[in-house]
Each structure stands twice: as structure tokens, then as C-alpha cells.
Design a protein around this motif. Structure first.
Motif, PDB file in Angstrom:
ATOM      1  N   UNK A 122       0.865  -1.162   0.000  1.00 38.26           N
ATOM      2  CA  UNK A 122       0.000   0.000   0.000  1.00 38.26           C
ATOM      3  C   UNK A 122       0.910   1.222   0.000  1.00 38.26           C
ATOM      4  N   UNK A 179       1.568   5.486  -0.655  1.00 31.48           N
ATOM      5  CA  UNK A 179       1.112   6.862  -0.821  1.00 31.48           C
ATOM      6  C   UNK A 179       1.396   7.299  -2.267  1.00 31.48           C
ATOM      7  N   UNK A 202       6.304  14.985  -0.124  1.00 34.41           N
ATOM      8  CA  UNK A 202       6.767  13.613   0.116  1.00 34.41           C
ATOM      9  C   UNK A 202       7.456  12.997  -1.098  1.00 34.41           C
ATOM     10  N   UNK A 235      -2.027  12.144  -1.719  1.00 33.43           N
ATOM     11  CA  UNK A 235      -2.145  11.763  -0.313  1.00 33.43           C
ATOM     12  C   UNK A 235      -3.104  10.603  -0.085  1.00 33.43           C
ATOM     13  N   UNK A 236      -3.317   9.790  -1.123  1.00 35.72           N
ATOM     14  CA  UNK A 236      -4.050   8.538  -0.941  1.00 35.72           C
ATOM     15  C   UNK A 236      -3.065   7.386  -1.112  1.00 35.72           C
ATOM     16  N   UNK A 237      -3.288   6.359  -0.320  1.00 40.52           N
ATOM     17  CA  UNK A 237      -2.493   5.141  -0.495  1.00 40.52           C
ATOM     18  C   UNK A 237      -3.334   4.133  -1.267  1.00 40.52           C
ATOM     19  N   UNK A 238      -2.725   3.522  -2.274  1.00 46.34           N
ATOM     20  CA  UNK A 238      -3.387   2.417  -2.956  1.00 46.34           C
ATOM     21  C   UNK A 238      -2.322   1.405  -3.351  1.00 46.34           C
ATOM     22  N   UNK A 244      -7.423  -2.016  -1.328  1.00 48.36           N
ATOM     23  CA  UNK A 244      -7.522  -1.047  -0.231  1.00 48.36           C
ATOM     24  C   UNK A 244      -7.147   0.346  -0.740  1.00 48.36           C
ATOM     25  N   UNK A 254      -6.483   4.266   1.141  1.00 52.51           N
ATOM     26  CA  UNK A 254      -6.446   5.063   2.368  1.00 52.51           C
ATOM     27  C   UNK A 254      -6.181   6.498   1.946  1.00 52.51           C
TER      28      UNK A 254
END
Lengths: 577, 191
Positions: A4, A6, A33, A164-167, B34, B36
Motif C-alpha cells: 500500500x 502513498x 513527500x 495523499x491517498x495510499x493504494x 484497499x 487510504x
């Protein structure tokens, strides 16, 4: 192995896998980042530059030297880097050059929500736009190939939700790309004759790329139900899929510049109703209109702010999920300066002096909020100095005696130096306060040229702020401790009265820097506390009043002691033994 | 399966980001897709913070909207109430009873609403509330409140093995704080 990741880390991974060797950036949310994560790879040299223009020029220099190179910045940073951008587009490069730019629709951490896609068209620089982390890796790698094939810098455009999303990402191997030898080429000097030829080259390149865009793998058609066809990019693709599932067809645009034509026309012909879903400006929509495609876009969806699946449903008149609520008003929870923040003493002092405060970009913008309310203006990086100069020229000595510019150390290096030179050279009796907290705070504590450390925290060159201000023509340069309210008051009083330009350096490290020494939390002597609320005037989140007595939250208080100087009754003090 | 939506809400600095990092890891280990989503920057300075965690066979949108959350895990009472309208009918709120006054309340320009848990229940929400800060302090540090709450969350998903939670915890927590955080997690899980 799947992980997962960012979105910004995925861009860094893409840079790594593509064999990138050099990155120069200036931090800015939501792009920071990318460079921080890339610095975790020993194979990539990473640095913080003084600003985005310098970063892009340095990265381009590395590309000319033969190394695959990149830089990362937020959308407004691209304004600063625009000068080199347009000419680099003409000049071309040696090894691949990738410019990562992150927009902030909804302005989670920005002063405007400009749409960077305009820069791609304006500078005629191709732009890839990923919609999740897996695409962020793939598109970043592709950007280098594209860059070298067409001898042009290539944008990888992010937005807050992708950055700023994790996938899920399946990391690959790094390709070791050897340095491309530098060969002197007289046509690389951007003067009249060469530039004219270069412009023709840019137009030819764009035409070639437009042909390639028709079949490139970064634009994708997904056919489902044909009643609605959605043309979309970036995170809007995800929202559209969420709303329509397989019930609609999609033209997902990953290469947002240059845009293909036939692909759009064919897609539009295959569906009954074409909807364009894009955040901010109608760029895909305008392209459709130019091609004569009847579309609905900004007639349905807003120009402002961030989208979501709910917004898409609501704009299309589709049912939205029901939800519960309570009647009580929920008080907002705005961000605040941290307990012990050294900026607090400065803004308290400026409020006392009833100054016109021209602020700048950083944590200290929070000085505008209650209860300090001591910032009148801010615009962009560095405007506190140059804007103050213009303000004072317009009004004269009346303004000079009660106005200040306030700018952080990193922002001063970024764009404040030329502003104070304007003050010294064109002579206003302006007073600039440099909030030197020895770090770039707002973006998450990056080193900068005033800290004496480089991006990795190793010893580096260090700008001497006092010497710099003197060198550009300021005779009055003084340092004051913002934890000492009397000293800060004296400095502000004297420098406002002075009949010449002046700089006050308010010097105290940010309390959030690892290693900053904190004192034990203060305590309240309840016998002495009268509940007068004087200590509340500094707006410290560690202080509250309950049952007519001041309370100190020991988990937040770092014992800075500013509040003790507010209390006439000696009720706030270090723990008595 | 359709997506399951979890929101982690709290006050900047409470450790919500680490909690979501751990949760994302656990869910990925179960073989799900998933996403986030969080926001960095200005809001982390003591502001209201929210992280969206979505999992299922395929996840598209990284955000959760009004009426979509299956679970809201809240580090602070007022934040639970702020995000209440994001709860799906039949969804569950797990909230820490801790109150952190926002600046408008500290300065007296707004009031901190009382009896929030009762009011959320009256609005139809299934609310589980506890003094998880006290459990964290008992485990060794107020800072471990995020792991107490993760422990509570883990109890809502009996199909996920406990060891998967613990190995994710080990992956995100620095070694020297491991024991304390394990204790905090256990305290939450068994609360």
C-alpha cells in the motif's frame, strides 16, 4: 510484493525505477513527500533548492549533464518555475527531465486552486496525470521515456487526493541508465536565430505527439452502458466509476496534453450522452467543444473545489445516501499554532502595537486567526517584503511607523531577499520581521539554506541572515527572542520609530523539531489565579479556563514561559518543588 | 463484496495517521483492494483531521461521503459528532470520551456541546464510547491512545486474525515502544 503506497511515494518509486539520479525541489503541500521519499534511495541525489525556479534550473542542468533528473513542486511553485519552464521547452535536454507538480483542489493547504494543466498547454510540455498510486509509478517511468523520445520536459501532475491517498502498488526493479555524454551544440544557446528554430521544433514535436496520443496507452476507453459516456481524468475517473460502475462508458485521459482528436470523436459517437467530469477548469470540455462534440461539463459541475462521488450524484440529480445529524452547532476546529510556538510572542506584540501586518506563506499565517488576529494581508511567497514596500511608498511615513512585513526563514530565502533589496534600494523606512525558527515548518520540517543542514540532515552551507541583510543595505539588523515579550516589544517599538529600513530577526527553533529541548509543563497556583483570562490573550492551545481558574494541559505545554509574562499575579510558574 | 468504509477522525497530533497506516496494512494482508486517503499539511496543526479507509474486491474512490461510513473510529467526542452525518444507517461509531477544546471554545466564542454521546444515539447512531485515554495511560503513555482505538476496531472484525493486527502494529511502531503499544492494543481489544 504488493504494498500500500502513498501517491507521492509512488512517484518517488517511479523516479527510482526509471533510473533517475538527481532531484532538486522546494517543499510544498501536497508535493513534499515525493522528494522526501526519493531521498530514501541512495542511488538518487536529492536536495532542497531555495525555490522552485532554482530547482527546475538545477534539474535541467543535471539533465544537460546527462543524468535523468526531476523536480517536484506544488501548483503555485510552478508559477515561480515558469520562467525556466517555457525556455527549457524550447531548448530541449540531454537525459530525461520530469517535473512533478501537485495541485490542491479544495485548497486543503494552499492560497489558491489554480489548474496546472494550463501550464502544459501554455509551455507546450506534455503532461501525464495518474489517478492512483499504481499509475503514479507507471506514468512517472513513462514520463522519462517520453521526455527522451521527444526531447522535452514532461509533467507528472498530481492532485491532493492522488498524492495523499495510499493504494496498491507492485514495485519493480530499478533500471540503471548510464549518463548520456554531454556534447557542445551551438544551437542550445537560446538567442534569436536558435530560438526561432527551436519554436518550430516545439510545434513539430507537439504535432507528432498529438498523433501518438491517439493510440498511447495512457488514454483508455472502457465501454459499458452506452447511455452515458464519461470523459474524465485523475481522481474524477474514480468518482465516476463509483457512481456509474459498469453502467456507463469511460474515456479516461492519462495524457492531458497534448490531447488526441479522433479518440474523443469516436468515443462521443459511441455513446448517447457525453459528460465531462474534471476538477477546476473545463480543459477537456473545451477540447470537446473545439472538436464540435456536444458535451455537458461545467453546466453540471462546479469550477471551484474538490469533487467526490456524492457531489457527482448530487449534480446529476441522482439520489444521495441518507445520513444522521444532531441539532447542536458543532464548533469548528481550525488549526492553531502549537503550544510553545515561537511565532506567538511576535504576533502578540504586533497586536499590541496595532500594526498593519503584511504576512507571508507558512505556519505563521495562523497569526491571522483569533485571538491574535494580527495579520492584515498575505499573497504569495515573499510578498510580505515587496508588498510592504509598495504599501509604505503609497502612504508614506504614517504607514512606515505602524506597519511590518512578517516572513519565515525558508520563505525569506525563497522570495524575500529580492523584496528587502527593493526596500533598501528604493528606500522606504520599512520594518521586516524574519521569523527564524530554523526549519521549514508548515510542510513538515524540511531543512533549508539557513539551517546549516542538507535534505538528509548532514552538515551543509549556511546563510548568515544578519550578514545578508547588512550586505543588501540594511544598517539596522537586530535579533530578538520571541519568548521574551519585553525584548520583542522593545525591538518592535524602536524599529518602527527608526527613520531607515530595518530587519528584526525573531530567533527560536520550532518546538516540533526533533531534539528541541522542552521544559517541564507549567503549573497554575490556584490561590493566586483570579481567573482574569489575561493568559488567554496569547491563544495557546495548552491553556484554558475552567471554574474561573486557568488550566494548563500538561500533555501540550512545553514550558516556554510566554504566558507567565502575561500574568500579573504570578499564578503561572514552573512546578514549585 | 461491496466496499467497507472506515473513517478515522480526531485532532491533528493524536496519532490518527499511524493508526490508518496500520489498518491499511492489515486489510491488504487479507487480500483485499484497499485505499487510504488523508490530508497532510495545515490541518495537522491541531485542526480537525480525517482519514478514509476503504476496502473490498475493487475500490475506486479514495474518499468516503455522507451516509457511507460503516464505522467511524473517533479519537475525540466532538470529532465523532462532526462526522456523524458520514455514518451509514446501521453503521457504528466507536469514540474515545476524551474532550479536546477547539480554539473557538477556548476563547469563548463557541460552546462545546454537552451529552454528545446521548445525542448521537438519539439521532439513531450505534455508539460505543469509552475512556480509551485512561487505558492508554495505564498501558504506559497517553500517546498510545491510537493503539487502544485500533484494538477496539479489531474487535469489530472477528474474521481478521489477531496476529495480523499485531504484525501490522510491529511494522508501523518503533521497536522501543513496541511493548507499550502491544499492551495498549490488547487493552482496547479486550475493553
Amino acid at each position: 510484493m504488493k504494498e500500500l503506497m502513498l501517491g507521492n511515494k509512488a512517484v518517488a518509486r517511479g523516479l527510482y525505477e526509471a533510473g533517475c539520479r538527481f532531484i532538486s525541489s522546494y517543499p510544498g503541500t501536497p508535493s513534499t513527500e515525493i522528494t522526501e521519499e526519493a531521498a530514501a534511495y541512495d542511488e538518487i541525489y536529492c536536495e532542497w533548492a531555495p525555490n522552485e525556479k532554482v530547482a527546475l534550473e538545477a534539474a535541467h542542468g543535471a539533465s544537460l549533464g546527462g543524468a535523468r533528473a526531476a523536480c517536484a513542486m506544488k501548483h503555485v511553485g510552478l508559477n515561480v518555475a515558469a520562467d525556466p519552464l517555457f525556455s527549457i521547452s524550447y531548448q530541449g535536454l540531454n537525459a530525461g527531465l520530469v517535473i512533478c507538480v501537485a495541485d490542491d483542489p479544495g485548497m486543503h493547504s494552499s492560497q489558491n486552486e489554480q489548474d496546472s494543466r494550463h501550464y502544459a498547454a501554455a509551455a507546450k510540455v506534455p503532461m501525464l496525470e495518474p489517478s492512483d498510486s499504481a499509475e503514479a509509478v507507471a506514468f512517472t517511468k513513462a514520463a522519462f521515456e517520453l521526455s527522451e523520445r521527444y526531447s522535452t520536459p514532461v509533467f507528472v501532475k498530481m492532485c491532493t487526493r492522488v498524492a495523499h491517498s495510499q493504494s496498491v502498488v507492485e514495485p519493480g526493479e530499478r533500471a540503471e541508465v548510464p549518463l548520456v555524454p554531454y556534447v557542445k551544440d551551438p544551437t542550445k544557446v537560446m538567442m534569436t536565430a536558435n530560438s526561432r528554430a527551436a519554436h518550430v521544433r516545439v510545434e513539430n514535436r507537439t504535432r507528432e505527439m498529438t498523433v501518438w496520443a491517439e493510440t498511447c496507452p495512457y488514454n483508455r476507453v472502457e465501454m459499458g452502458g452506452r447511455a452515458i459516456g464519461v470523459i474524465c481524468d485523475s481522481t474524477c475517473y474514480q468518482y465516476a466509476r463509483e457512481v456509474f460502475g459498469d453502467g456507463a462508458s469511460y474515456l479516461k485521459i492519462g495524457l492531458v496534453y497534448p490531447l488526441p482528436e479522433k479518440l474523443f470523436l469516436d468515443f462521443a459517437a459511441a455513446v448517447d450522452r457525453v459528460i465531462v467530469l474534471e476538477e477546476l477548469d473545463p480543459i477537456l470540455e473545451d477540447h470537446c467543444r473545439k472538436l464540435g462534440i456536444a458535451v455537458e461539463g461545467k453546466s453540471l459541475f462546479p469550477l471551484c473545489g474538490e469533487f467526490s462521488q456524492d457531489l457527482v450524484r448530487a449534480c446529476l440529480g441522482l439520489p444521495v445516501p441518507s445520513s444522521a445529524s444532531i441539532d447542536d452547532p458543532i464548533p469548528p476546529r481550525p488549526p492553531v499554532m502549537c503550544a510553545g510556538c515561537p511565532h506567538r510572542g511576535v504576533f502578540y506584540t504586533l497586536k499590541k502595537h496595532d500594526c498593519m501586518v503584511y504576512g507571508d506563506i507558512g505556519c505563521y499565517t495562523l497569526g491571522a486567526l483569533a485571538p491574535l488576529n494580527s495579520m492584515d494581508l498575505n499573497v504569495c511567497m515573499g510578498a510580505s517584503c515587496s508588498g510592504l514596500h509598495g504599501f509604505n511608498k503609497a502612504i508614506g511615513s504614517e504607514a512606515e511607523r505602524r506597519s511590518v512585513g512578517v516572513i519565515g526563514d525558508s520563505t525569506f530565502i525563497h522570495s524575500g531577499i529580492t523584496g528587502i533589496i527593493d526596500i533598501a534600494y528604493n528606500m522606504t523606512n520599512s520594518t521586516v520581521i524574519i521569523l527564524d525558527n530554523s526549519i521549514t515548518g508548515m510542510t513538515g520540517h524540511q531543512q533549508n539554506p539557513t539551517t546549516g543542514k542538507n535534505l538528509r540532515g548532514d552538515p551543509a552551507g549556511k546563510v548568515d541572515l544578519e550578514a545578508l541583510c547588512r550586505a543588501v543595505g540594511f544598517r539596522r539588523v537586530r535579533v530578538a527572542d520571541p519568548y521574551d515579550l519585553a525584548a520583542m516589544d522593545e525591538a518592535v517599538t524602536e524599529e518602527l520609530a527608526a527613520e531607515e529600513p530595518s530587519v528584526i530577526i525573531s530567533r527560536r527553533p520550532c518546538v516540533m523539531i526533533r531534539g528541541t529541548v522542552h521544559k517541564p509543563p507549567l503549573t497554575v497556583d490556584e490561590d493566586r489565579c483570579t481567573g482574569c483570562r489575561s493568559c488567554m490573550k496569547i491563544g495557546c492551545p495548552a491553556i484554558s479556563v475552567a471554574d474561573r481558574k486557568a488550566r494548563i494541559d500538561a500533555t501540550q505545554c512545553i514550558g516556554c514561559g510566554v504566558c507567565t509574562q502575561m500574568c500579573r499575579f504570578g499564578a503561572l510558574a514552573e512546578e514549585r518543588s | 463484496m461491496a466496499c467497507t468504509n472506515i473513517m478515522i477522525v480526531g485532532v491533528g497530533g493524536q496519532g490518527t495517521l499511524l493508526a490508518s497506516k496500520m489498518l491499511g496494512r492489515v486489510l491488504l494482508d487479507q487480500g483485499w483492494d484497499v485505499k487510504v486517503s488523508e490530508v497532510h499539511g495545515m490541518s495537522q496543526r491541531g485542526g480537525s483531521v480525517v482519514t478514509y479507509v476503504r476496502f473490498g474486491d475493487r475500490v475506486f474512490s479514495p474518499v468516503i461521503d455522507r451516509g457511507e461510513a460503516d464505522v467511524i473510529l473517533s479519537f475525540e467526542q466532538l470529532e465523532a459528532a462532526r462526522w456523524l452525518e458520514y455514518l451509514k444507517p446501521g453503521g457504528k461509531i466507536v469514540t474515545n470520551l476524551q474532550k479536546i477544546e477547539p480554539m473557538p471554545v477556548i476563547t469563548g466564542s463557541a460552546a462545546y456541546p454537552d451529552a454528545l454521546v446521548d445525542k448521537m444515539r438519539a439521532a439513531g447512531a450505534d455508539v460505543e464510547a469509552g475512556d480509551y485515554l485512561a487505558l492508554a495511560v495505564k498501558a504506559g503513555s497517553a500517546k498510545a491512545v491510537n493503539m487502544v482505538l485500533m484494538g477496539r476496531l479489531s474487535a469489530l472484525f472477528p474474521e481478521i486474525p489477531e496476529e495480523d493486527w499485531l504484525s501490522a502494529l510491529e511494522a508501523v511502531v518503533p521497536a522501543r515502544f513496541l511493548e507499550m503499544n502491544r499492551a495498549a492494543f490488547a487493552a482496547g481489544r479486550n475493553a
